[in-house]
Scaffold this motif. Sequence first.
Motif, PDB file in Angstrom:
ATOM      1  N   LEU A 122      87.556  -4.914  38.108  1.00 25.97           N
ATOM      2  CA  LEU A 122      87.815  -4.755  36.668  1.00 25.97           C
ATOM      3  C   LEU A 122      89.299  -4.547  36.413  1.00 25.97           C
ATOM      4  O   LEU A 122      89.726  -3.615  35.738  1.00 25.97           O
ATOM      5  N   GLY A 123      90.093  -5.445  36.998  1.00 29.02           N
ATOM      6  CA  GLY A 123      91.540  -5.389  36.805  1.00 29.02           C
ATOM      7  C   GLY A 123      92.204  -4.246  37.543  1.00 29.02           C
ATOM      8  O   GLY A 123      93.260  -3.777  37.136  1.00 29.02           O
ATOM      9  N   GLY A 124      91.594  -3.781  38.626  1.00 22.54           N
ATOM     10  CA  GLY A 124      92.157  -2.689  39.409  1.00 22.54           C
ATOM     11  C   GLY A 124      91.676  -1.309  38.999  1.00 22.54           C
ATOM     12  O   GLY A 124      92.107  -0.304  39.556  1.00 22.54           O
ATOM     13  N   ALA A 125      90.763  -1.239  38.051  1.00 21.13           N
ATOM     14  CA  ALA A 125      90.263   0.057  37.570  1.00 21.13           C
ATOM     15  C   ALA A 125      89.344   0.738  38.577  1.00 21.13           C
ATOM     16  O   ALA A 125      89.290   1.963  38.641  1.00 21.13           O
ATOM     17  N   VAL A 126      88.596  -0.065  39.365  1.00 25.53           N
ATOM     18  CA  VAL A 126      87.620   0.482  40.301  1.00 25.53           C
ATOM     19  C   VAL A 126      87.729  -0.242  41.638  1.00 25.53           C
ATOM     20  O   VAL A 126      88.371  -1.283  41.743  1.00 25.53           O
ATOM     21  N   LEU A 127      87.074   0.307  42.654  1.00 25.68           N
ATOM     22  CA  LEU A 127      87.018  -0.371  43.945  1.00 25.68           C
ATOM     23  C   LEU A 127      86.137  -1.612  43.847  1.00 25.68           C
ATOM     24  O   LEU A 127      86.458  -2.653  44.401  1.00 25.68           O
ATOM     25  N   TRP A 128      84.990  -1.475  43.170  1.00 23.93           N
ATOM     26  CA  TRP A 128      84.123  -2.617  42.902  1.00 23.93           C
ATOM     27  C   TRP A 128      83.168  -2.287  41.766  1.00 23.93           C
ATOM     28  O   TRP A 128      82.895  -1.135  41.470  1.00 23.93           O
ATOM     29  N   ALA A 129      82.671  -3.381  41.144  1.00 23.39           N
ATOM     30  CA  ALA A 129      81.675  -3.281  40.076  1.00 23.39           C
ATOM     31  C   ALA A 129      80.695  -4.424  40.260  1.00 23.39           C
ATOM     32  O   ALA A 129      81.079  -5.517  40.677  1.00 23.39           O
ATOM     33  N   HIS A 130      79.437  -4.161  39.964  1.00 26.33           N
ATOM     34  CA  HIS A 130      78.423  -5.215  40.068  1.00 26.33           C
ATOM     35  C   HIS A 130      77.224  -4.885  39.192  1.00 26.33           C
ATOM     36  O   HIS A 130      76.988  -3.723  38.852  1.00 26.33           O
ATOM     37  N   LEU A 131      76.475  -5.925  38.824  1.00 23.98           N
ATOM     38  CA  LEU A 131      75.245  -5.736  38.064  1.00 23.98           C
ATOM     39  C   LEU A 131      74.184  -5.123  38.963  1.00 23.98           C
ATOM     40  O   LEU A 131      74.012  -5.564  40.099  1.00 23.98           O
ATOM     41  N   THR A 132      73.476  -4.115  38.446  1.00 26.14           N
ATOM     42  CA  THR A 132      72.482  -3.458  39.302  1.00 26.14           C
ATOM     43  C   THR A 132      71.114  -3.289  38.660  1.00 26.14           C
ATOM     44  O   THR A 132      70.174  -2.930  39.361  1.00 26.14           O
ATOM     45  N   ALA A 133      70.977  -3.509  37.355  1.00 30.47           N
ATOM     46  CA  ALA A 133      69.667  -3.298  36.731  1.00 30.47           C
ATOM     47  C   ALA A 133      69.578  -4.077  35.432  1.00 30.47           C
ATOM     48  O   ALA A 133      70.598  -4.414  34.831  1.00 30.47           O
ATOM     49  N   GLY A 134      68.349  -4.335  34.999  1.00 31.68           N
ATOM     50  CA  GLY A 134      68.128  -5.000  33.729  1.00 31.68           C
ATOM     51  C   GLY A 134      66.702  -4.808  33.251  1.00 31.68           C
ATOM     52  O   GLY A 134      65.785  -4.661  34.058  1.00 31.68           O
ATOM     53  N   ASP A 135      66.523  -4.792  31.935  1.00 34.46           N
ATOM     54  CA  ASP A 135      65.206  -4.673  31.308  1.00 34.46           C
ATOM     55  C   ASP A 135      65.146  -5.622  30.124  1.00 34.46           C
ATOM     56  O   ASP A 135      65.958  -5.518  29.198  1.00 34.46           O
ATOM     57  N   LEU A 136      64.181  -6.534  30.131  1.00 36.50           N
ATOM     58  CA  LEU A 136      64.016  -7.518  29.070  1.00 36.50           C
ATOM     59  C   LEU A 136      63.093  -6.972  27.989  1.00 36.50           C
ATOM     60  O   LEU A 136      62.046  -6.392  28.278  1.00 36.50           O
ATOM     61  N   SER A 137      63.481  -7.181  26.724  1.00 31.27           N
ATOM     62  CA  SER A 137      62.601  -6.882  25.595  1.00 31.27           C
ATOM     63  C   SER A 137      62.558  -8.114  24.698  1.00 31.27           C
ATOM     64  O   SER A 137      63.507  -8.907  24.672  1.00 31.27           O
ATOM     65  N   GLN A 138      61.451  -8.277  23.979  1.00 33.40           N
ATOM     66  CA  GLN A 138      61.264  -9.443  23.117  1.00 33.40           C
ATOM     67  C   GLN A 138      60.577  -8.996  21.836  1.00 33.40           C
ATOM     68  O   GLN A 138      59.755  -8.073  21.866  1.00 33.40           O
ATOM     69  N   ALA A 139      60.905  -9.677  20.734  1.00 34.29           N
ATOM     70  CA  ALA A 139      60.263  -9.353  19.459  1.00 34.29           C
ATOM     71  C   ALA A 139      60.241 -10.588  18.578  1.00 34.29           C
ATOM     72  O   ALA A 139      61.121 -11.445  18.679  1.00 34.29           O
ATOM     73  N   GLN A 140      59.230 -10.649  17.730  1.00 34.32           N
ATOM     74  CA  GLN A 140      59.142 -11.674  16.696  1.00 34.32           C
ATOM     75  C   GLN A 140      59.246 -10.928  15.372  1.00 34.32           C
ATOM     76  O   GLN A 140      58.330 -10.217  14.973  1.00 34.32           O
ATOM     77  N   ALA A 141      60.371 -11.069  14.707  1.00 34.65           N
ATOM     78  CA  ALA A 141      60.582 -10.428  13.413  1.00 34.65           C
ATOM     79  C   ALA A 141      61.584 -11.270  12.646  1.00 34.65           C
ATOM     80  O   ALA A 141      62.761 -11.262  12.968  1.00 34.65           O
ATOM     81  N   GLU A 142      61.116 -12.011  11.660  1.00 34.85           N
ATOM     82  CA  GLU A 142      61.979 -12.940  10.932  1.00 34.85           C
ATOM     83  C   GLU A 142      62.693 -13.868  11.913  1.00 34.85           C
ATOM     84  O   GLU A 142      63.885 -14.119  11.804  1.00 34.85           O
ATOM     85  N   GLY A 143      61.972 -14.285  12.906  1.00 31.51           N
ATOM     86  CA  GLY A 143      62.510 -15.133  13.960  1.00 31.51           C
ATOM     87  C   GLY A 143      62.325 -14.457  15.308  1.00 31.51           C
ATOM     88  O   GLY A 143      61.752 -13.382  15.407  1.00 31.51           O
ATOM     89  N   SER A 144      62.812 -15.112  16.336  1.00 26.86           N
ATOM     90  CA  SER A 144      62.651 -14.562  17.678  1.00 26.86           C
ATOM     91  C   SER A 144      63.918 -13.834  18.112  1.00 26.86           C
ATOM     92  O   SER A 144      65.034 -14.253  17.812  1.00 26.86           O
ATOM     93  N   VAL A 145      63.697 -12.725  18.818  1.00 23.87           N
ATOM     94  CA  VAL A 145      64.792 -11.902  19.331  1.00 23.87           C
ATOM     95  C   VAL A 145      64.468 -11.550  20.773  1.00 23.87           C
ATOM     96  O   VAL A 145      63.370 -11.068  21.071  1.00 23.87           O
ATOM     97  N   ALA A 146      65.409 -11.793  21.665  1.00 25.13           N
ATOM     98  CA  ALA A 146      65.285 -11.320  23.042  1.00 25.13           C
ATOM     99  C   ALA A 146      66.474 -10.416  23.319  1.00 25.13           C
ATOM    100  O   ALA A 146      67.604 -10.705  22.908  1.00 25.13           O
ATOM    101  N   GLY A 147      66.198  -9.322  24.001  1.00 27.14           N
ATOM    102  CA  GLY A 147      67.243  -8.382  24.373  1.00 27.14           C
ATOM    103  C   GLY A 147      67.145  -8.077  25.847  1.00 27.14           C
ATOM    104  O   GLY A 147      66.054  -8.071  26.420  1.00 27.14           O
ATOM    105  N   LEU A 148      68.281  -7.853  26.461  1.00 29.19           N
ATOM    106  CA  LEU A 148      68.312  -7.538  27.890  1.00 29.19           C
ATOM    107  C   LEU A 148      69.274  -6.381  28.108  1.00 29.19           C
ATOM    108  O   LEU A 148      70.489  -6.539  27.999  1.00 29.19           O
ATOM    109  N   ALA A 149      68.698  -5.192  28.346  1.00 33.64           N
ATOM    110  CA  ALA A 149      69.509  -4.033  28.696  1.00 33.64           C
ATOM    111  C   ALA A 149      69.931  -4.202  30.148  1.00 33.64           C
ATOM    112  O   ALA A 149      69.112  -4.543  30.995  1.00 33.64           O
ATOM    113  N   PHE A 150      71.224  -3.992  30.430  1.00 35.70           N
ATOM    114  CA  PHE A 150      71.715  -4.155  31.799  1.00 35.70           C
ATOM    115  C   PHE A 150      72.628  -3.004  32.174  1.00 35.70           C
ATOM    116  O   PHE A 150      73.089  -2.252  31.298  1.00 35.70           O
TER     117      PHE A 150
END
Length: 154
Positions: A118-146
Amino acid sequence: MLTSRVPAAVDGLLTALRAAPGLDGVAVVDGPPSVNLTARKYVFVGWQPGGDIAVSLAQTFNSAGARTRDETFQIAGYIEARTGDKDMQARRREVFAILGEIETALRATNDVPDAPTLGGAVLWAHLTAGDLSQAQAEGSVAGLAFTVTCQARI
């Protein structure tokens, strides 16, 4: 004295995502959403729906003598794709494509060898988790918490 690498890491993650060519057309937001959201694709850094924690951190001494400390922390994030139609499959594919671009932005390349730091801010960074959510409300919405997990030395 430096007490945490969290502020620099969040700033570095925002910079990396805003510069990522694969995220062109995706609004990258620092923190929680505000009112009047008009974009159809978002990445929120330091926020997840229903959560009050932007970053969770822990520190320990690196070695005897208490001269340096190791810091591990998790940056919360959220991806959202929405549209007025009911095509949930397309929204789901969009959020995972955006997640793939985030992962790519965190990988070292010849052009960006310090990407995982992250531009020298940390030794390393990586993606480690995710949770998918979905909804139908005035169209379709998908969300992914990471979660982006970082390791730093202070």
